[in-house]
Design an enzyme around this catalytic site. Structure first.
Site, PDB file in Angstrom:
ATOM      1  N   MET A  86      10.372  -6.098  13.049  1.00 19.60           N
ATOM      2  CA  MET A  86      11.079  -6.151  11.763  1.00 19.60           C
ATOM      3  C   MET A  86      12.454  -6.775  11.977  1.00 19.60           C
ATOM      4  SD  MET A  86       9.978  -2.454  10.116  1.00 19.60           S
ATOM      5  CE  MET A  86      10.052  -1.550  11.675  1.00 19.60           C
ATOM      6  N   GLY A 115       1.288  -1.377   4.677  1.00 21.48           N
ATOM      7  CA  GLY A 115       1.201  -0.290   3.715  1.00 21.48           C
ATOM      8  C   GLY A 115       0.789   1.055   4.259  1.00 21.48           C
ATOM      9  N   CYS A 151       5.040 -14.449   8.666  1.00 15.93           N
ATOM     10  CA  CYS A 151       6.273 -14.377   7.883  1.00 15.93           C
ATOM     11  C   CYS A 151       6.290 -15.478   6.834  1.00 15.93           C
ATOM     12  CB  CYS A 151       7.495 -14.501   8.796  1.00 15.93           C
ATOM     13  SG  CYS A 151       9.062 -14.400   7.893  1.00 15.93           S
ATOM     14  N   HIS A 182      -1.915  -8.327   8.981  1.00 14.31           N
ATOM     15  CA  HIS A 182      -1.297  -7.750   7.790  1.00 14.31           C
ATOM     16  C   HIS A 182      -2.266  -7.967   6.637  1.00 14.31           C
ATOM     17  CE1 HIS A 182       2.643  -7.182   5.311  1.00 14.31           C
ATOM     18  NE2 HIS A 182       1.596  -6.706   4.671  1.00 14.31           N
ATOM     19  N   ARG A 198       7.790  -0.227   8.032  1.00 11.30           N
ATOM     20  CA  ARG A 198       8.842   0.502   7.306  1.00 11.30           C
ATOM     21  C   ARG A 198       8.677   2.010   7.367  1.00 11.30           C
ATOM     22  NH1 ARG A 198       7.885  -2.238   1.822  1.00 11.30           N
ATOM     23  NH2 ARG A 198       5.900  -2.659   2.848  1.00 11.30           N
TER      24      ARG A 198
END
Length: 356
Positions: free
Chosen positions: A25, A220, A107, A178, A241
């Site tokens: 990140m 997620g 990205c 992802h 996150r």
């Protein structure tokens, strides 16, 4: 005090090295963040923030590659699209002791697109394969790829299946997927993490398509129950996150997902023990590198999420007026608000770490 020594690879449990990972990140997973995460989980695989080839070839190697031995296993994520440059940077990563080189093909930011790398590389699987081969020829550590399931409105599973198939032929055996499309226009990087729908079944299908490959799912996932559900379909799960904002989520990982219940007969892991270890780390970093304590403390603001006094504790560690104080003085103020294992009371929302 916690034992911060990381055991060698022979100590690792018999699971896929990518069974649980903390995502790269940008501006978040620096050396200090990885130190915190390694105090909480011994076995999860940690990643650097993305480092561009230009930054390594024309900037400070120490600034971008400095790490501690206790961080291992740790991977260096590279951003680039020139095979020769990526090979040179992969060699640097290996020389600096990283356990893996990961190529960013996910990205979607405009800045990354202008550099002709990131998610836009998914439209050029032959080039990605050439990049992977060049890096594999340059190093003996694993070379992996992190990517999306599609680009823009492309909804065909064949797109990501063919991408993985061609890159795998170049020798890549690990794909971190992802489970969203990357929209190259019309969405910000933040919106690209939230707006395109999650399609976990596409990642599960990739594992069925390529049973010989290691497929790690990203995107997620926010609970250990979700991790367990995904591990029934894929080889590994990567959190970003959720792990950053609520790092204590990782305190269950070693026992629950790696079968490491004993932690070498060490005392039970506690938030206070982690905080004390981070205080010692702040002091060491200040002495060795002149790093101010608040550059480190920002990464642990979610450590007491869900406990009574967590908000006041966070406010102390993030109070800019306290920056001139030594970290132990700030810690003494912060700990006045803590109470072990007590949930937050009414009116004290457990809102996690503030965004940084």
């Amino acid at each position: 005090m916690l034992n911060t020594e990381k055991a060698p690879a022979a100590d690792a449990p018999p699971f896929s090295p990518w069974r649980l990972c903390v995502a790269p990140m940008l501006d978040w997973t620096d050396k200090h963040c990885r130190h915190l995460h390694r105090l909480i989980t011994r076995h999860a695989r940690l990643y650097t923030e993305m480092v561009t080839c230009g930054a390594l070839l024309h900037g400070s190697l120490r600034r971008h590659l400095r790490r501690d031995e206790m961080e291992r296993p740790v991977a260096l994520q590279l951003g680039g699209s020139d095979p020769a440059e990526l090979a040179q940077c992969a060699r640097l990563g290996q020389q600096w002791g990283y356990d893996e080189i990961n190529l960013n093909c996910g990205c979607p930011s405009p800045r990354v697109q202008r550099g002709a790398f990131g998610a836009c590389l998914m439209t050029q699987p032959r080039l990605v394969a050439d990049c992977v081969k060049a890096m594999r020829d340059a190093v003996h550590i694993p070379v992996t790829v992190k990517h999306r399931i599609g680009i823009d409105r492309e909804e065909s599973h064949a797109f990501v299946r063919d991408f993985v198939g061609e890159v795998a032929q170049a020798g890549c055996g690990v794909f971190i997927v992802h489970a969203r499309n990357a929209w190259l226009e019309g969405l910000s990087p933040k919106e690209n993490r939230e707006v395109p729908p999650l399609r976990y079944e596409r990642v599960w299908q990739l594992k069925r398509d390529f049973p010989q490959l290691t497929i790690c799912l990203n995107g997620g996932v926010s609970s250990n129950e979700q991790i367990a559900a995904h591990l029934a379909h894929v080889d590994g799960v990567m959190l970003g996150r959720a792990a950053y904002h609520h790092p204590w989520l990782m305190s269950e990982w070693d026992a629950r997902f790696f079968g490491d219940a004993g932690r070498d007969a060490a005392p039970p892991l506690t938030r206070e023990a982690v905080e004390r270890a981070m205080l010692a780390y702040m002091q060491a970093e200040a002495a060795q590198d002149g790093t101010p304590w608040y550059a480190i403390a920002r990464h642990m603001l979610g450590l007491r999420h869900g406990l009574r006094g967590a908000r006041a504790w966070r406010q102390v560690w993030s109070d800019h007026r306290l920056k001139p104080l030594p970290p132990e003085a700030v810690w003494q103020r912060a700990r006045q608000h803590t109470e072990p294992d007590a949930p937050e009371g009414p009116g004290q929302a457990a809102d996690g770490a503030r965004a940084v």
